[in-house]
Motif scaffolding. Structure first.
Motif, PDB file in Angstrom:
ATOM      1  N   ILE A   1      26.416  -5.778  14.830  1.00 16.34           N
ATOM      2  CA  ILE A   1      27.637  -5.711  15.715  1.00 16.34           C
ATOM      3  C   ILE A   1      28.647  -6.609  14.804  1.00 16.34           C
ATOM      4  CG2 ILE A   1      26.819  -4.676  17.481  1.00 16.34           C
ATOM      5  CD1 ILE A   1      27.519  -7.245  19.027  1.00 16.34           C
ATOM      6  N   GLY A   2      29.792  -6.290  14.616  1.00 19.93           N
ATOM      7  CA  GLY A   2      30.898  -7.202  14.199  1.00 19.93           C
ATOM      8  C   GLY A   2      31.689  -7.730  15.248  1.00 19.93           C
ATOM      9  N   LYS A   3      32.422  -8.844  14.855  1.00 16.57           N
ATOM     10  CA  LYS A   3      33.211  -9.693  15.646  1.00 16.57           C
ATOM     11  C   LYS A   3      34.282 -10.048  15.100  1.00 16.57           C
ATOM     12  CE  LYS A   3      32.779 -13.839  17.479  1.00 16.57           C
ATOM     13  NZ  LYS A   3      34.188 -14.433  17.164  1.00 16.57           N
ATOM     14  N   ILE A   4      35.427  -9.684  15.032  1.00 15.99           N
ATOM     15  CA  ILE A   4      36.762  -9.784  14.324  1.00 15.99           C
ATOM     16  C   ILE A   4      37.056 -11.238  14.787  1.00 15.99           C
ATOM     17  CG2 ILE A   4      39.115  -9.181  14.137  1.00 15.99           C
ATOM     18  CD1 ILE A   4      37.538  -7.462  12.610  1.00 15.99           C
ATOM     19  N   CYS A   5      37.271 -12.128  13.740  1.00 16.22           N
ATOM     20  CA  CYS A   5      37.943 -13.486  13.975  1.00 16.22           C
ATOM     21  C   CYS A   5      39.335 -13.436  13.477  1.00 16.22           C
ATOM     22  CB  CYS A   5      36.984 -14.635  13.439  1.00 16.22           C
ATOM     23  SG  CYS A   5      35.269 -14.389  14.024  1.00 16.22           S
ATOM     24  N   GLY A   6      40.346 -13.327  13.925  1.00 14.19           N
ATOM     25  CA  GLY A   6      41.844 -13.519  13.736  1.00 14.19           C
ATOM     26  C   GLY A   6      42.341 -12.271  14.052  1.00 14.19           C
ATOM     27  N   ASP A   7      43.524 -11.903  13.488  1.00 17.23           N
ATOM     28  CA  ASP A   7      44.395 -10.840  14.010  1.00 17.23           C
ATOM     29  C   ASP A   7      44.085  -9.668  13.323  1.00 17.23           C
ATOM     30  OD1 ASP A   7      46.255  -9.170  15.329  1.00 17.23           O
ATOM     31  OD2 ASP A   7      47.860 -10.516  15.242  1.00 17.23           O
ATOM     32  N   PRO A   8      43.549  -8.619  14.012  1.00 18.07           N
ATOM     33  CA  PRO A   8      43.368  -7.392  13.112  1.00 18.07           C
ATOM     34  C   PRO A   8      44.409  -6.434  12.934  1.00 18.07           C
ATOM     35  CG  PRO A   8      42.166  -7.229  15.191  1.00 18.07           C
ATOM     36  CD  PRO A   8      42.795  -8.406  15.216  1.00 18.07           C
ATOM     37  N   ALA A   9      45.456  -6.578  13.835  1.00 13.69           N
ATOM     38  CA  ALA A   9      46.738  -5.798  13.642  1.00 13.69           C
ATOM     39  C   ALA A   9      47.812  -6.311  12.770  1.00 13.69           C
ATOM     40  CB  ALA A   9      47.319  -5.696  15.203  1.00 13.69           C
ATOM     41  N   MET A  10      47.453  -7.501  12.379  1.00 17.79           N
ATOM     42  CA  MET A  10      48.531  -8.039  11.668  1.00 17.79           C
ATOM     43  C   MET A  10      48.568  -7.301  10.004  1.00 17.79           C
ATOM     44  SD  MET A  10      49.172 -12.423  10.537  1.00 17.79           S
ATOM     45  CE  MET A  10      47.638 -12.360  10.108  1.00 17.79           C
TER      46      MET A  10
ATOM     47  N   GLY B   1      30.569 -13.186  24.958  1.00 19.46           N
ATOM     48  CA  GLY B   1      30.693 -11.997  25.142  1.00 19.46           C
ATOM     49  C   GLY B   1      29.991 -11.120  24.008  1.00 19.46           C
ATOM     50  N   SER B   2      30.277 -11.647  22.902  1.00 17.65           N
ATOM     51  CA  SER B   2      29.753 -10.725  21.728  1.00 17.65           C
ATOM     52  C   SER B   2      28.111 -11.087  21.603  1.00 17.65           C
ATOM     53  CB  SER B   2      30.418 -11.475  20.468  1.00 17.65           C
ATOM     54  OG  SER B   2      31.699 -11.566  20.456  1.00 17.65           O
TER      55      SER B   2
ATOM     56  N   LEU C   1      27.987 -10.326  13.624  1.00 17.35           N
ATOM     57  CA  LEU C   1      28.370 -10.505  12.032  1.00 17.35           C
ATOM     58  C   LEU C   1      29.813 -10.900  12.524  1.00 17.35           C
ATOM     59  CD1 LEU C   1      28.234 -10.843   9.048  1.00 17.35           C
ATOM     60  CD2 LEU C   1      28.866  -8.284   9.018  1.00 17.35           C
ATOM     61  N   ASN C   2      30.154 -12.202  12.325  1.00 22.71           N
ATOM     62  CA  ASN C   2      31.604 -12.657  12.474  1.00 22.71           C
ATOM     63  C   ASN C   2      32.264 -12.274  11.021  1.00 22.71           C
ATOM     64  OD1 ASN C   2      31.319 -14.145  14.836  1.00 22.71           O
ATOM     65  ND2 ASN C   2      30.297 -15.586  13.771  1.00 22.71           N
ATOM     66  N   ILE C   3      33.453 -11.623  11.455  1.00 23.39           N
ATOM     67  CA  ILE C   3      34.435 -11.003  10.296  1.00 23.39           C
ATOM     68  C   ILE C   3      35.720 -11.793  10.161  1.00 23.39           C
ATOM     69  CG2 ILE C   3      35.394  -8.846   9.582  1.00 23.39           C
ATOM     70  CD1 ILE C   3      33.106  -7.259  10.890  1.00 23.39           C
ATOM     71  N   ALA C   4      35.965 -12.349   9.232  1.00 22.59           N
ATOM     72  CA  ALA C   4      37.148 -13.203   9.009  1.00 22.59           C
ATOM     73  C   ALA C   4      38.352 -12.054   8.509  1.00 22.59           C
ATOM     74  CB  ALA C   4      36.924 -14.298   8.083  1.00 22.59           C
ATOM     75  N   CYS C   5      39.308 -12.148   9.112  1.00 21.16           N
ATOM     76  CA  CYS C   5      40.686 -11.392   8.901  1.00 21.16           C
ATOM     77  C   CYS C   5      41.151 -11.743   7.654  1.00 21.16           C
ATOM     78  CB  CYS C   5      41.569 -11.264   9.861  1.00 21.16           C
ATOM     79  SG  CYS C   5      41.036 -10.290  11.381  1.00 21.16           S
ATOM     80  N   GLU C   6      40.796 -12.815   7.047  1.00 20.92           N
ATOM     81  CA  GLU C   6      41.246 -13.389   5.776  1.00 20.92           C
ATOM     82  C   GLU C   6      40.815 -12.684   4.650  1.00 20.92           C
ATOM     83  OE1 GLU C   6      40.015 -15.934   7.949  1.00 20.92           O
ATOM     84  OE2 GLU C   6      42.123 -15.929   8.860  1.00 20.92           O
ATOM     85  N   GLU C   7      39.666 -11.850   4.819  1.00 24.37           N
ATOM     86  CA  GLU C   7      38.674 -11.436   3.716  1.00 24.37           C
ATOM     87  C   GLU C   7      39.286  -9.911   3.783  1.00 24.37           C
ATOM     88  OE1 GLU C   7      36.167 -12.527   2.279  1.00 24.37           O
ATOM     89  OE2 GLU C   7      36.539 -14.481   3.374  1.00 24.37           O
ATOM     90  N   ASP C   8      39.194  -9.260   2.407  1.00 26.22           N
ATOM     91  CA  ASP C   8      39.439  -7.860   2.052  1.00 26.22           C
ATOM     92  C   ASP C   8      38.826  -6.885   3.104  1.00 26.22           C
ATOM     93  OD1 ASP C   8      39.686  -5.360   1.112  1.00 26.22           O
ATOM     94  OD2 ASP C   8      40.027  -5.893  -0.824  1.00 26.22           O
ATOM     95  N   PRO C   9      39.431  -6.036   4.028  1.00 23.77           N
ATOM     96  CA  PRO C   9      38.674  -5.265   4.799  1.00 23.77           C
ATOM     97  C   PRO C   9      37.818  -4.286   4.151  1.00 23.77           C
ATOM     98  CG  PRO C   9      41.153  -4.879   5.077  1.00 23.77           C
ATOM     99  CD  PRO C   9      40.891  -6.192   4.052  1.00 23.77           C
TER     100      PRO C   9
END
Length: 180
Positions: A56-65, A22-23, A35-43
């Motif tokens: 375009i970015g693709k969030i990897c992880g839970d962005p709501a956490m 899809g991405s 661009l894969n964006i890891a939720c472990e990084e500082d937003p």
């Protein structure tokens, strides 16, 4: 100022392959890279760099956490005013899982500039999509998700559906930019 390039997030029960397909399909239709964006990084650090890129970015992880600092990726995306697109597959019944409505509501609460939702595969039921009240951009047909991203392998109907979805995305991002 709102960014022109969106961040994608896949919700619902989907395989890693479908999420990636899809991405990549959206990136091919927009002429950008993913661009894969890891939720472990500082937003804030990542988003400051992201708005300077043409990806375009693709969030990897839970962005709501919530993060240990008390913020979330979703909150940061809202603060940076970066367009956000939700990708969701339908259930085998054809219905859309309730997590779609929950994420739309959360985006409103956090003032995330939600472009809308893209249905990943399945049958597009425009009446049901209108009745659920969610901001749908359209369908990414199964054929597009399986075509190894080669345009000559995609039927004209699937291309038309995908182009309509991409038109809706571009139009809504333009409206978000004009609004700010």
């Amino acid at each position: 100022m709102i960014s022109h390039n969106p961040i994608l997030y896949s919700i619902g029960d989907l395989s890693k392959e479908l999420e990636i397909a899809g991405s990549i399909a959206i990136s091919k239709f927009t002429g950008t890279r993913v661009l894969n964006i890891a939720c472990e990084e500082d937003p804030n650090v990542v988003l400051e760099l992201f708005v300077k890129r043409n990806d375009i970015g693709k969030i990897c992880g839970d962005p709501a956490m919530l993060r240990p600092s008390g913020d979330s990726w979703l909150g940061a995306i809202g603060a940076w005013k970066i367009p956000f697109i939700l990708l969701i597959p339908p259930l085998t019944s054809g219905n859309i899982p309730g997590i779609a409505a929950a994420y739309v509501s959360l985006c409103k609460d956090l003032r995330v500039p939600l472009v809308g939702l893209i249905q990943l595969g399945g049958i597009w039921n425009s009446l049901d999509r209108k009745l659920d009240g969610l901001p749908w951009c359209g369908l990414m047909p199964d054929e597009v998700l399986r075509a190894d991203f080669q345009i000559n392998k995609i039927s004209s109907l699937s291309l038309q559906q995908m182009e309509e979805s991409m038109f809706n995305i571009r139009k809504r991002i333009s409206l978000l930019i004009e609004k700010k």
